[in-house]
Design a protein around this motif. Structure first.
Motif, mmCIF file in Angstrom:
data_model
loop_
_atom_site.group_PDB
_atom_site.id
_atom_site.type_symbol
_atom_site.label_atom_id
_atom_site.label_comp_id
_atom_site.label_asym_id
_atom_site.label_seq_id
_atom_site.Cartn_x
_atom_site.Cartn_y
_atom_site.Cartn_z
ATOM 1 N N LEU A 431 43.207 32.164 43.415
ATOM 2 C CA LEU A 431 44.234 33.135 43.016
ATOM 3 C C LEU A 431 45.612 32.500 43.092
ATOM 4 O O LEU A 431 45.914 31.769 44.039
ATOM 5 N N GLY A 436 45.373 40.118 39.025
ATOM 6 C CA GLY A 436 44.097 40.372 38.344
ATOM 7 C C GLY A 436 43.861 39.456 37.162
ATOM 8 O O GLY A 436 42.750 39.376 36.642
ATOM 9 N N GLU A 438 43.739 36.287 36.997
ATOM 10 C CA GLU A 438 42.938 35.086 37.280
ATOM 11 C C GLU A 438 41.472 35.292 36.918
ATOM 12 O O GLU A 438 40.745 34.333 36.702
ATOM 13 N N LYS A 439 41.067 36.576 36.860
ATOM 14 C CA LYS A 439 39.669 36.909 36.595
ATOM 15 C C LYS A 439 39.187 36.330 35.271
ATOM 16 O O LYS A 439 38.032 35.951 35.127
ATOM 17 N N TYR A 475 39.749 42.503 41.232
ATOM 18 C CA TYR A 475 38.902 41.337 40.931
ATOM 19 C C TYR A 475 37.422 41.681 41.036
ATOM 20 O O TYR A 475 36.577 40.961 40.554
#
Ligand code: FE2
Ligand code: FE2
Length: 477
Positions: A431, A436, A438-439, A475
């Motif tokens: 991260l 969010g 990065e998902k 996530y």
């Protein structure tokens, strides 16, 4: 003798034919089902044309029962599946599929001993307006009312089309399952509240689905237990406890029916709380002695409620009674003589405690990080919990459970996504933005990765997401 020895090509040819045969029978079954449903709109129940059609369908289903305990069809993404086989459909069947989809039916399961008359009643039910089919509980109620005992309807998909996308699909399915399960527990508690009657069938079917799902994709469900809801605490707590108990049963290679009754025990363990006034259960501050005495009665009340519900497994009753007894004398209710907790109660107690520790309660305004909860459970092994079960539980959940935020020696931060063979080195999502986003990127790494003979990164510590104000739910959904 030579004929019996088939080479591998012969074997695959044989299985190919067997598969084709099965597909043909499955397709024919569905065509006959379409015919019965259509005829049920045209003829009265006792009409010979309808009866003949139903008999034919019954015989076809019986063909499919050979070597099976049930005959299961699933509707996934506009496709029809018989077990895991995709059944080719033509125009006539696609209309029937639409009819099922409009009623949120994702699975139809036929059970042995199915009489033709029941098929006619089922067809009539399927012709009723879609509004009858609200929620799994509504569907089950409708089936019960029509005395349809050998057909189950499921709203949740159990079959993956493509094993390759199993994990993504699995999380989606698990999210639906979770919602469904929350709904069932809610109905159940309301039913108990009203007249002590309950819809066992709804609970059992959710648990069965839960078992199937856990067997398919444990990680997806384990991840879900990290998603805590700020409301409906008892419901989500019961579902999560059931998921954990079922997962541990699966991890310990219990038999499927044992796992299922563990699931029911987990779902029902706190049902006695409905007899405790709502203000006490949801009281934000410290309880008075008197209030605490009332809360402490919930295992007894739960066992009494469950005793009144025919068909509930005795183990659910026992687990409700024993889930706060723990292995030491500090548990409740107190009993005379030596304390012997049933192994199922021990499992539910462990799942219950871990769940309660990690839950985000509206009035605590803080949530314990999963790794902290695991450490507390470990510290209580041999005191409150059976040490062997604790060991299995830690192996299952990992020292850094899914949803734990980790800090690495490289200075990076990551979120645990999966366990690996090494309890200290899970797979993580790195991260950097914490929003969010990065998902969607390829930032998933395993802590087992090495470079030049050394690990690329190792755990330097954990971070409490609440304190760091990082929303990990974005996530995990
Ligand atoms: Fe409890
Ligand atoms: Fe509980």
């Amino acid at each position: 003798m030579a004929e019996e020895q088939t080479d591998s090509r012969g074997e695959s040819r044989q299985s190919f034919f067997a598969r084709q045969q099965l597909l043909d029978s499955a397709k024919a079954t569905f065509q006959l089902l379409a015919a019965v449903i259509k005829n049920a709109t045209l003829y009265p129940e006792a009409h010979p044309i309808l009866l003949t059609a139903a008999d034919k369908l019954r015989l076809k289903i019986e063909e499919l029962f050979v070597g099976r305990k049930q005959v299961a069809f699933y509707l996934v993404g506009g496709e029809l599946f018989f077990e895991t086989l995709s059944v080719p459909i033509d125009q006539s069947l696609s209309l029937l599929l639409e009819q099922f989809v409009a009623r949120s039916v994702g699975g139809i399961i036929f059970k042995p001993g199915l009489p033709s008359q029941e098929l006619i009643r089922f067809a009539t039910l399927m012709n009723r307006e879609a509004a009858v089919f609200t929620g799994q509980a509504g569907v089950n109620e409708a089936l019960d009312k029509e005395r349809i005992l050998h057909v189950e309807l499921h709203r949740v998909m159990l079959v993956d089309k493509d094993i390759g996308s199993a994990i993504k699909e699995g999380s989606k399915k698990a999210a639906e399952l979770y919602k469904d399960a929350v709904g069932v527990v809610k109905d159940m508690v309301q039913a108990v509240n009203l007249d002590k009657a309950s819809n066992l069938r709804a609970v059992n079917s959710v648990v069965q689905t839960m078992v199937d799902n856990v067997l398919e994709n444990r990680d997806a469900l384990m991840g879900l237990t990290s998603i805590k809801m700020y409301d409906e605490y008892t419901f989500s707590h019961s579902v999560n406890t059931a998921i954990l108990a079922v997962s541990l049963g699966t991890f310990l290679s219990f038999e499927k029916n044992q796992i299922a009754s563990l699931g029911v025990a987990g779902l029902m363990h706190d049902v006695g709380k409905v007899t405790v006034p709502h203000e006490i259960i949801n009281k934000p501050g410290k309880l008075t002695d008197e209030e605490w005495e009332q809360v402490k009665r919930h295992p007894i009340e739960g066992a009494l409620l469950l005793a009144d519900i025919p068909g509930v497994t005795k183990l659910a009753m026992v687990a409700s009674f024993e889930h706060h007894q723990h292995g030491d004398v500090r548990g409740y209710p107190q009993v005379e003589g030596e304390l012997r907790q049933h192994p199922f109660s021990q499992i539910v107690a462990l799942a219950d405690a871990y769940e309660a520790l990690t839950a985000a309660r509206v009035y605590y305004n803080s949530q314990m990080a999963p790794d902290e909860a695991i450490r507390i459970v470990i510290a209580k092994r041999g005191v409150a919990f059976n040490p062997i079960l604790v060991k299995a539980f830690v192996n299952m959940i990992g020292l850094f459970p899914i949803g734990t935020l980790l800090k690495f020696d490289t200075g990076e931060i990551g979120l645990v996504l999966h366990q690996t063979r090494d309890l200290m080195r899970p797979r993580v999502l790195l991260l950097d933005k914490f929003d969010g986003s990065e998902k969607d990127k390829e930032t998933e790494v395993s802590l087992l990765e090495t470079a030049g003979g050394a690990y690329k990164r190792s755990v330097a510590g954990t971070i409490n997401p609440h304190e760091a104000k990082i929303d990990i739910n974005q996530y995990l959904t």
